[in-house]
Design a protein around this motif. Structure first.
Motif, PDB file in Angstrom:
ATOM      1  N   PHE A  11     -10.643   8.734  -8.922  1.00  0.00           N
ATOM      2  CA  PHE A  11     -10.650   8.510 -10.369  1.00  0.00           C
ATOM      3  C   PHE A  11     -11.851   9.222 -10.974  1.00  0.00           C
ATOM      4  O   PHE A  11     -11.739   9.968 -11.941  1.00  0.00           O
ATOM      5  N   PHE A  12     -13.012   9.010 -10.393  1.00  0.00           N
ATOM      6  CA  PHE A  12     -14.257   9.599 -10.876  1.00  0.00           C
ATOM      7  C   PHE A  12     -14.340  11.090 -10.562  1.00  0.00           C
ATOM      8  O   PHE A  12     -14.689  11.895 -11.420  1.00  0.00           O
ATOM      9  N   ILE A  13     -14.033  11.453  -9.326  1.00  0.00           N
ATOM     10  CA  ILE A  13     -14.215  12.829  -8.868  1.00  0.00           C
ATOM     11  C   ILE A  13     -13.286  13.785  -9.608  1.00  0.00           C
ATOM     12  O   ILE A  13     -13.723  14.831 -10.101  1.00  0.00           O
ATOM     13  N   GLU A  14     -12.003  13.435  -9.708  1.00  0.00           N
ATOM     14  CA  GLU A  14     -11.054  14.290 -10.420  1.00  0.00           C
ATOM     15  C   GLU A  14     -11.417  14.407 -11.903  1.00  0.00           C
ATOM     16  O   GLU A  14     -11.326  15.493 -12.479  1.00  0.00           O
ATOM     17  N   ALA A  15     -11.797  13.300 -12.495  1.00  0.00           N
ATOM     18  CA  ALA A  15     -12.185  13.338 -13.906  1.00  0.00           C
ATOM     19  C   ALA A  15     -13.388  14.249 -14.110  1.00  0.00           C
ATOM     20  O   ALA A  15     -13.397  15.111 -15.004  1.00  0.00           O
ATOM     21  N   HIS A  16     -14.398  14.089 -13.279  1.00  0.00           N
ATOM     22  CA  HIS A  16     -15.632  14.860 -13.419  1.00  0.00           C
ATOM     23  C   HIS A  16     -15.412  16.348 -13.140  1.00  0.00           C
ATOM     24  O   HIS A  16     -15.866  17.202 -13.902  1.00  0.00           O
ATOM     25  N   ARG A  17     -14.722  16.670 -12.072  1.00  0.00           N
ATOM     26  CA  ARG A  17     -14.580  18.070 -11.651  1.00  0.00           C
ATOM     27  C   ARG A  17     -13.478  18.824 -12.383  1.00  0.00           C
ATOM     28  O   ARG A  17     -13.590  20.033 -12.590  1.00  0.00           O
ATOM     29  N   ASN A  18     -12.394  18.139 -12.749  1.00  0.00           N
ATOM     30  CA  ASN A  18     -11.217  18.854 -13.244  1.00  0.00           C
ATOM     31  C   ASN A  18     -10.736  18.436 -14.626  1.00  0.00           C
ATOM     32  O   ASN A  18     -10.585  19.267 -15.506  1.00  0.00           O
ATOM     33  N   SER A  19     -10.440  17.170 -14.807  1.00  0.00           N
ATOM     34  CA  SER A  19      -9.736  16.741 -16.010  1.00  0.00           C
ATOM     35  C   SER A  19     -10.619  16.454 -17.210  1.00  0.00           C
ATOM     36  O   SER A  19     -10.272  16.812 -18.340  1.00  0.00           O
ATOM     37  N   TYR A  20     -11.738  15.785 -16.994  1.00  0.00           N
ATOM     38  CA  TYR A  20     -12.569  15.313 -18.106  1.00  0.00           C
ATOM     39  C   TYR A  20     -14.056  15.581 -17.843  1.00  0.00           C
ATOM     40  O   TYR A  20     -14.849  14.655 -17.745  1.00  0.00           O
ATOM     41  N   PRO A  21     -14.473  16.842 -17.745  1.00  0.00           N
ATOM     42  CA  PRO A  21     -15.885  17.116 -17.474  1.00  0.00           C
ATOM     43  C   PRO A  21     -16.782  16.525 -18.572  1.00  0.00           C
ATOM     44  O   PRO A  21     -16.370  16.419 -19.730  1.00  0.00           O
ATOM     45  N   PHE A  22     -17.972  16.140 -18.162  1.00  0.00           N
ATOM     46  CA  PHE A  22     -18.914  15.477 -19.080  1.00  0.00           C
ATOM     47  C   PHE A  22     -19.127  16.258 -20.378  1.00  0.00           C
ATOM     48  O   PHE A  22     -19.174  15.664 -21.450  1.00  0.00           O
ATOM     49  N   ASP A  23     -19.276  17.573 -20.270  1.00  0.00           N
ATOM     50  CA  ASP A  23     -19.628  18.366 -21.445  1.00  0.00           C
ATOM     51  C   ASP A  23     -18.472  18.550 -22.430  1.00  0.00           C
ATOM     52  O   ASP A  23     -18.700  18.831 -23.603  1.00  0.00           O
ATOM     53  N   VAL A  24     -17.235  18.367 -21.971  1.00  0.00           N
ATOM     54  CA  VAL A  24     -16.080  18.571 -22.841  1.00  0.00           C
ATOM     55  C   VAL A  24     -15.488  17.246 -23.334  1.00  0.00           C
ATOM     56  O   VAL A  24     -14.996  17.166 -24.459  1.00  0.00           O
ATOM     57  N   PHE A  25     -15.554  16.203 -22.504  1.00  0.00           N
ATOM     58  CA  PHE A  25     -14.922  14.925 -22.828  1.00  0.00           C
ATOM     59  C   PHE A  25     -15.900  13.748 -22.777  1.00  0.00           C
ATOM     60  O   PHE A  25     -15.686  12.796 -22.029  1.00  0.00           O
ATOM     61  N   PRO A  26     -16.955  13.781 -23.590  1.00  0.00           N
ATOM     62  CA  PRO A  26     -17.872  12.635 -23.563  1.00  0.00           C
ATOM     63  C   PRO A  26     -17.182  11.331 -23.966  1.00  0.00           C
ATOM     64  O   PRO A  26     -17.560  10.255 -23.491  1.00  0.00           O
ATOM     65  N   SER A  27     -16.127  11.420 -24.776  1.00  0.00           N
ATOM     66  CA  SER A  27     -15.431  10.202 -25.204  1.00  0.00           C
ATOM     67  C   SER A  27     -14.754   9.511 -24.013  1.00  0.00           C
ATOM     68  O   SER A  27     -14.691   8.277 -23.969  1.00  0.00           O
ATOM     69  N   PHE A  28     -14.259  10.289 -23.051  1.00  0.00           N
ATOM     70  CA  PHE A  28     -13.670   9.698 -21.845  1.00  0.00           C
ATOM     71  C   PHE A  28     -14.720   8.873 -21.113  1.00  0.00           C
ATOM     72  O   PHE A  28     -14.476   7.716 -20.744  1.00  0.00           O
ATOM     73  N   TRP A  29     -15.881   9.455 -20.893  1.00  0.00           N
ATOM     74  CA  TRP A  29     -16.938   8.783 -20.122  1.00  0.00           C
ATOM     75  C   TRP A  29     -17.522   7.601 -20.888  1.00  0.00           C
ATOM     76  O   TRP A  29     -17.886   6.586 -20.277  1.00  0.00           O
ATOM     77  N   ASN A  30     -17.579   7.704 -22.216  1.00  0.00           N
ATOM     78  CA  ASN A  30     -18.016   6.553 -23.017  1.00  0.00           C
ATOM     79  C   ASN A  30     -17.021   5.404 -22.875  1.00  0.00           C
ATOM     80  O   ASN A  30     -17.410   4.239 -22.806  1.00  0.00           O
TER      81      ASN A  30
END
Length: 165
Positions: A11-30
């Motif tokens: 869940f975390f690894i795919e989001a971070h590396r591929n689907s929702y990187p921190f710099d593009v999708f801060p709303s996902f991580w929030n």
């Protein structure tokens, strides 16, 4: 309060590396941070260990943003882990010895996640895909089915939670 969703490492690894990187999708991580602090999502100590192997931006984000009690102790689920051990050995005609050994490796989270979900009635969030005829890897969804553990993907979890971005 509803039973929290249980998150796999991917869940975390795919989001971070591929689907929702921190710099593009801060709303996902929030949103992940919010759901974690609200107790609507959790994970286990074995996932924490897997995430910290890389000592990267993701492991630092987890340390900085997830509540101290987010990663649950798995020592309490040993009876159900034992059931998984028995199940996978009963499938030794299907799975290779290396697949069984990998699945039961004490540092691998998959079997522990299923055991935790069995114990606490969580739905399991994973990107692993069922492969019932696999011989070289025990896939988490296939091991979860006999124990009535439901595996779903990230997007399905957000839909169930009614979350939008």
């Amino acid at each position: 309060m509803a039973i929290p969703f249980l998150l796999d490492s991917n869940f975390f690894i795919e989001a971070h590396r591929n689907s929702y990187p921190f710099d593009v999708f801060p709303s996902f991580w929030n949103k992940v941070k919010e759901l974690a602090h609200d107790g609507r999502i959790i994970s286990i100590d074995k996932v924490l260990k897997e995430l910290h192997l890389n000592k990267d931006e993701l492991s630092q984000w987890c340390a900085d943003n997830l509540p101290a009690d987010f990663f649950k102790d798995t020592t309490t689920v040993m009876p159900n882990y034992t059931l998984l051990i028995n199940w996978v050995y009963s499938k030794s005609a299907q799975y290779s010895q290396s697949a069984i050994s990998e699945f039961l490796d004490a540092d691998e989270a998959d079997a522990w996640l299923i055991a935790y979900a069995m114990t606490n009635k969580n739905e399991l969030i994973t990107h692993e895909v069922s492969s019932p005829n696999s011989k070289n890897k025990v896939k988490m969804p296939d091991a979860a089915i006999p124990f009535n553990v439901n595996c779903i993907k990230t997007i399905e979890m957000f839909r169930i939670l009614g979350e939008q971005f």
